[in-house]
Scaffold this motif. Structure first.
Motif, PDB file in Angstrom:
ATOM      1  N   THR A 168       0.837  -1.202   0.000  1.00 43.42           N
ATOM      2  CA  THR A 168       0.000   0.000   0.000  1.00 43.42           C
ATOM      3  C   THR A 168       0.867   1.246   0.000  1.00 43.42           C
ATOM      4  OG1 THR A 168      -1.761  -1.149   1.197  1.00 43.42           O
ATOM      5  CG2 THR A 168      -1.795   1.257   1.254  1.00 43.42           C
ATOM      6  N   GLU A 169       0.599   2.145  -0.910  1.00 46.81           N
ATOM      7  CA  GLU A 169       1.363   3.388  -0.992  1.00 46.81           C
ATOM      8  C   GLU A 169       1.096   4.266   0.231  1.00 46.81           C
ATOM      9  OE1 GLU A 169       3.516   4.442  -3.281  1.00 46.81           O
ATOM     10  OE2 GLU A 169       3.387   2.586  -4.446  1.00 46.81           O
ATOM     11  N   ALA A 170       2.135   4.957   0.690  1.00 53.11           N
ATOM     12  CA  ALA A 170       2.022   5.956   1.764  1.00 53.11           C
ATOM     13  C   ALA A 170       1.291   5.409   2.992  1.00 53.11           C
ATOM     14  CB  ALA A 170       1.320   7.218   1.249  1.00 53.11           C
ATOM     15  N   ALA A 171       1.588   4.176   3.372  1.00 46.76           N
ATOM     16  CA  ALA A 171       0.916   3.541   4.513  1.00 46.76           C
ATOM     17  C   ALA A 171       1.459   4.025   5.852  1.00 46.76           C
ATOM     18  CB  ALA A 171       1.052   2.024   4.425  1.00 46.76           C
ATOM     19  N   ALA A 172       2.705   4.505   5.876  1.00 46.69           N
ATOM     20  CA  ALA A 172       3.327   5.094   7.073  1.00 46.69           C
ATOM     21  C   ALA A 172       3.338   4.134   8.274  1.00 46.69           C
ATOM     22  CB  ALA A 172       2.658   6.409   7.450  1.00 46.69           C
ATOM     23  N   PRO A 173       4.056   3.014   8.187  1.00 45.25           N
ATOM     24  CA  PRO A 173       4.101   2.072   9.311  1.00 45.25           C
ATOM     25  C   PRO A 173       4.756   2.694  10.533  1.00 45.25           C
ATOM     26  CG  PRO A 173       5.813   1.539   7.714  1.00 45.25           C
ATOM     27  CD  PRO A 173       4.968   2.602   7.096  1.00 45.25           C
ATOM     28  N   VAL A 174       4.251   2.326  11.720  1.00 48.40           N
ATOM     29  CA  VAL A 174       4.820   2.833  12.978  1.00 48.40           C
ATOM     30  C   VAL A 174       5.200   1.667  13.879  1.00 48.40           C
ATOM     31  CG1 VAL A 174       4.527   4.379  14.948  1.00 48.40           C
ATOM     32  CG2 VAL A 174       3.454   4.942  12.788  1.00 48.40           C
ATOM     33  N   GLY A 175       4.237   1.124  14.638  1.00 50.80           N
ATOM     34  CA  GLY A 175       4.553   0.076  15.599  1.00 50.80           C
ATOM     35  C   GLY A 175       4.842  -1.259  14.945  1.00 50.80           C
ATOM     36  N   ILE A 176       5.658  -2.077  15.635  1.00 53.16           N
ATOM     37  CA  ILE A 176       5.984  -3.417  15.152  1.00 53.16           C
ATOM     38  C   ILE A 176       6.224  -4.319  16.353  1.00 53.16           C
ATOM     39  CG2 ILE A 176       8.472  -2.982  14.924  1.00 53.16           C
ATOM     40  CD1 ILE A 176       8.394  -4.724  12.345  1.00 53.16           C
ATOM     41  N   ALA A 177       5.823  -5.586  16.230  1.00 54.09           N
ATOM     42  CA  ALA A 177       5.988  -6.548  17.318  1.00 54.09           C
ATOM     43  C   ALA A 177       6.205  -7.938  16.730  1.00 54.09           C
ATOM     44  CB  ALA A 177       4.762  -6.557  18.233  1.00 54.09           C
ATOM     45  N   THR A 178       6.883  -8.780  17.476  1.00 55.17           N
ATOM     46  CA  THR A 178       7.161 -10.136  17.039  1.00 55.17           C
ATOM     47  C   THR A 178       6.005 -11.053  17.403  1.00 55.17           C
ATOM     48  OG1 THR A 178       9.504  -9.728  17.397  1.00 55.17           O
ATOM     49  CG2 THR A 178       8.835 -12.020  17.160  1.00 55.17           C
ATOM     50  N   GLY A 179       5.538 -11.845  16.427  1.00 53.43           N
ATOM     51  CA  GLY A 179       4.459 -12.781  16.658  1.00 53.43           C
ATOM     52  C   GLY A 179       4.952 -14.089  17.248  1.00 53.43           C
ATOM     53  N   ARG A 180       4.031 -14.933  17.652  1.00 53.45           N
ATOM     54  CA  ARG A 180       4.380 -16.232  18.250  1.00 53.45           C
ATOM     55  C   ARG A 180       4.776 -17.255  17.196  1.00 53.45           C
ATOM     56  NH1 ARG A 180       5.559 -14.411  23.067  1.00 53.45           N
ATOM     57  NH2 ARG A 180       3.880 -13.127  23.909  1.00 53.45           N
ATOM     58  N   ASP A 181       4.486 -16.954  15.931  1.00 57.43           N
ATOM     59  CA  ASP A 181       4.787 -17.887  14.851  1.00 57.43           C
ATOM     60  C   ASP A 181       6.034 -17.498  14.069  1.00 57.43           C
ATOM     61  OD1 ASP A 181       3.835 -15.598  13.715  1.00 57.43           O
ATOM     62  OD2 ASP A 181       2.312 -16.561  12.464  1.00 57.43           O
ATOM     63  N   GLY A 182       6.795 -16.537  14.584  1.00 60.04           N
ATOM     64  CA  GLY A 182       8.019 -16.119  13.908  1.00 60.04           C
ATOM     65  C   GLY A 182       7.842 -14.974  12.942  1.00 60.04           C
ATOM     66  N   ALA A 183       6.598 -14.621  12.632  1.00 60.78           N
ATOM     67  CA  ALA A 183       6.351 -13.468  11.767  1.00 60.78           C
ATOM     68  C   ALA A 183       6.334 -12.186  12.600  1.00 60.78           C
ATOM     69  CB  ALA A 183       5.031 -13.642  11.020  1.00 60.78           C
ATOM     70  N   LEU A 184       6.289 -11.053  11.929  1.00 63.95           N
ATOM     71  CA  LEU A 184       6.234  -9.745  12.586  1.00 63.95           C
ATOM     72  C   LEU A 184       4.900  -9.089  12.247  1.00 63.95           C
ATOM     73  CD1 LEU A 184       9.032  -9.239  13.956  1.00 63.95           C
ATOM     74  CD2 LEU A 184       9.349 -10.359  11.737  1.00 63.95           C
ATOM     75  N   TRP A 185       4.289  -8.444  13.260  1.00 65.04           N
ATOM     76  CA  TRP A 185       3.085  -7.655  13.058  1.00 65.04           C
ATOM     77  C   TRP A 185       3.441  -6.172  13.122  1.00 65.04           C
ATOM     78  CZ3 TRP A 185      -1.724  -9.469  11.842  1.00 65.04           C
ATOM     79  CH2 TRP A 185      -1.949 -10.838  11.997  1.00 65.04           C
ATOM     80  N   PHE A 186       2.798  -5.387  12.268  1.00 70.15           N
ATOM     81  CA  PHE A 186       3.035  -3.944  12.291  1.00 70.15           C
ATOM     82  C   PHE A 186       1.735  -3.219  11.970  1.00 70.15           C
ATOM     83  CE2 PHE A 186       4.043  -5.599   8.104  1.00 70.15           C
ATOM     84  CZ  PHE A 186       3.436  -4.721   7.226  1.00 70.15           C
ATOM     85  N   VAL A 187       1.702  -1.927  12.271  1.00 71.16           N
ATOM     86  CA  VAL A 187       0.519  -1.118  11.995  1.00 71.16           C
ATOM     87  C   VAL A 187       0.868   0.009  11.033  1.00 71.16           C
ATOM     88  CG1 VAL A 187      -0.799  -1.619  14.078  1.00 71.16           C
ATOM     89  CG2 VAL A 187       0.939   0.145  14.154  1.00 71.16           C
ATOM     90  N   GLU A 188      -0.088   0.310  10.159  1.00 73.22           N
ATOM     91  CA  GLU A 188       0.078   1.353   9.154  1.00 73.22           C
ATOM     92  C   GLU A 188      -0.838   2.518   9.531  1.00 73.22           C
ATOM     93  OE1 GLU A 188       0.868  -1.929   5.598  1.00 73.22           O
ATOM     94  OE2 GLU A 188      -0.889  -0.607   5.480  1.00 73.22           O
ATOM     95  N   ILE A 189      -0.254   3.549  10.127  1.00 73.32           N
ATOM     96  CA  ILE A 189      -1.058   4.624  10.712  1.00 73.32           C
ATOM     97  C   ILE A 189      -1.804   5.445   9.662  1.00 73.32           C
ATOM     98  CG2 ILE A 189       0.830   6.322  10.790  1.00 73.32           C
ATOM     99  CD1 ILE A 189      -0.254   7.140  13.585  1.00 73.32           C
ATOM    100  N   ALA A 190      -1.225   5.633   8.489  1.00 68.66           N
ATOM    101  CA  ALA A 190      -1.876   6.452   7.473  1.00 68.66           C
ATOM    102  C   ALA A 190      -2.862   5.667   6.623  1.00 68.66           C
ATOM    103  CB  ALA A 190      -0.832   7.101   6.571  1.00 68.66           C
ATOM    104  N   ALA A 191      -2.700   4.342   6.540  1.00 66.62           N
ATOM    105  CA  ALA A 191      -3.570   3.519   5.701  1.00 66.62           C
ATOM    106  C   ALA A 191      -4.704   2.867   6.487  1.00 66.62           C
ATOM    107  CB  ALA A 191      -2.753   2.441   4.996  1.00 66.62           C
ATOM    108  N   GLY A 192      -4.629   2.893   7.828  1.00 70.72           N
ATOM    109  CA  GLY A 192      -5.646   2.231   8.622  1.00 70.72           C
ATOM    110  C   GLY A 192      -5.628   0.732   8.450  1.00 70.72           C
ATOM    111  N   GLN A 193      -4.430   0.147   8.512  1.00 66.35           N
ATOM    112  CA  GLN A 193      -4.278  -1.282   8.304  1.00 66.35           C
ATOM    113  C   GLN A 193      -3.294  -1.879   9.305  1.00 66.35           C
ATOM    114  OE1 GLN A 193      -4.992  -1.909   3.577  1.00 66.35           O
ATOM    115  NE2 GLN A 193      -2.909  -1.397   4.147  1.00 66.35           N
ATOM    116  N   LEU A 194      -3.461  -3.185   9.551  1.00 64.41           N
ATOM    117  CA  LEU A 194      -2.425  -3.982  10.187  1.00 64.41           C
ATOM    118  C   LEU A 194      -1.659  -4.706   9.089  1.00 64.41           C
ATOM    119  CD1 LEU A 194      -4.303  -3.626  12.739  1.00 64.41           C
ATOM    120  CD2 LEU A 194      -3.441  -5.856  13.460  1.00 64.41           C
ATOM    121  N   GLY A 195      -0.420  -5.028   9.391  1.00 66.01           N
ATOM    122  CA  GLY A 195       0.370  -5.804   8.449  1.00 66.01           C
ATOM    123  C   GLY A 195       1.081  -6.941   9.140  1.00 66.01           C
ATOM    124  N   ARG A 196       1.426  -7.960   8.385  1.00 68.84           N
ATOM    125  CA  ARG A 196       2.175  -9.112   8.884  1.00 68.84           C
ATOM    126  C   ARG A 196       3.251  -9.445   7.857  1.00 68.84           C
ATOM    127  NH1 ARG A 196       2.056 -14.682   8.130  1.00 68.84           N
ATOM    128  NH2 ARG A 196       2.536 -15.973   9.976  1.00 68.84           N
TER     129      ARG A 196
END
Length: 308
Positions: A189-217
């Motif tokens: 997603t263009e211009a999503a502006a990710p901010v927070g990030i955390a490590t998941g229990r399955d080895g993946a990473l979760w993050f939030v996109e403050i400008a796009a209103g989305q979570l990411g993995r």
């Protein structure tokens, strides 16, 4: 890749614990090795400590306008934090003894910080396009990013012996190995502006996109999935993952806390105080999820019926 989910409403109990006046600004929080919540007071230049059920304590830093932001447990039994406006990294013991270390580059704006697998702390320099590393003795090393104006923000330790971080203005997720090698993964997603990030229990990473209103993995090999929120204007800011693998996130612009389970079920919960500005979020010493409200409180979110 975009993944759909269904929304449900689950009953939770939310209790707010006042820790400061509205001008001091609890910003981020973490669970310390002493089973207490430690939090930053970004506007008053203090570090706070709260044992659930007791009165909070506060520790003043050298400068009231130093801007303490993110705080994390260190490998040495102390808490480490960034001082965004003072270009310093701070350390506080569970007894309240504070040390502060200057970052060599003036105006670098340290923000995110996390302990790495090498026994050091790694941090982001938002205004200098660098990732920093500080040993528990205070020795700092800096690693330049391959892009400029990227505004590196949050950082976390992955399960692959590397640190992962968000590039808020470069629209990417970064990885830095213990050898300093950096890899960037652009977001779909263009211009999503990710901010927070955390490590998941399955080895993946979760993050939030403050400008796009989305979570990411993102998986360690760089595969990205995005989860649009029902309210795309919610301004998701920070994310944490609980013991069951559920991602919890703050909706700073909508005054809500949300969850996304591994099966794709999304739930959102309104906070009781209007315009409370939820920022940081973490699993507390009691197993509940806590969030820092910049208006002066820490909020505890737990299934209804669990004692607060």
């Amino acid at each position: 890749m975009t993944q759909e989910f269904h929304q449900e409403t689950h009953h939770v109990s939310i209790a707010e614990h006042v820790v400061s006046d509205g001008a001091s600004g609890p910003y981020a929080l973490t669970t310390g090795p002493d089973d207490a919540l430690w939090f930053t007071l970004v506007h008053s230049g203090e570090i706070g400590r709260l044992v659930p059920g007791a009165e909070p304590t506060r520790h003043r830093l050298e400068s009231p306008d130093c801007g303490p932001t993110v705080i994390t447990p260190g490998p040495d039994g102390a808490l480490w934090f960034t001082e965004y406006r003072a270009d310093r990294i701070g350390r506080i013991t569970v007894a309240g003894v504070v040390d502060e270390f200057d970052v060599p580059r003036p105006g670098c704006g340290p923000f995110g910080i996390a302990a790495g697998p090498d026994g050091a702390l790694w941090f982001t320099e938002t205004a200098a396009d660098r990732i920093g590393r500080i040993t528990v003795d205070g020795d700092v090393t800096e690693f330049p990013l391959p892009v400029t104006g990227a505004f590196p923000s949050a950082i976390t330790a992955g399960t692959d012996d590397a640190m992962w971080f968000t590039l808020n203005q470069a629209n990417a997720i970064g990885r830095i190995g213990m050898d300093g090698a950096i890899t960037l993964h652009s977001l779909p997603t263009e211009a999503a502006a990710p901010v927070g990030i955390a490590t998941g229990r399955d080895g993946a990473l979760w993050f939030v996109e403050i400008a796009a209103g989305q979570l990411g993995r993102i998986t360690p090999d760089g595969r990205i999935t995005e989860f649009p929120l029902p309210d795309r204007t919610a301004r998701p800011h920070a994310v944490t993952v609980d013991a069951e693998g559920t991602a919890w996130f703050t909706e700073w612009g909508a005054n809500r806390i949300g969850t996304l389970t591994a099966d794709g079920t999304l739930t959102v919960h309104d906070l009781p105080t209007p315009n409370s500005e939820p920022h940081g979020i973490a699993v507390g010493p009691d197993g509940a999820v806590w969030t820092a409200l910049e208006t002066g409180a820490l909020a505890r979110i737990a299934p209804a019926g669990r004692s607060t």
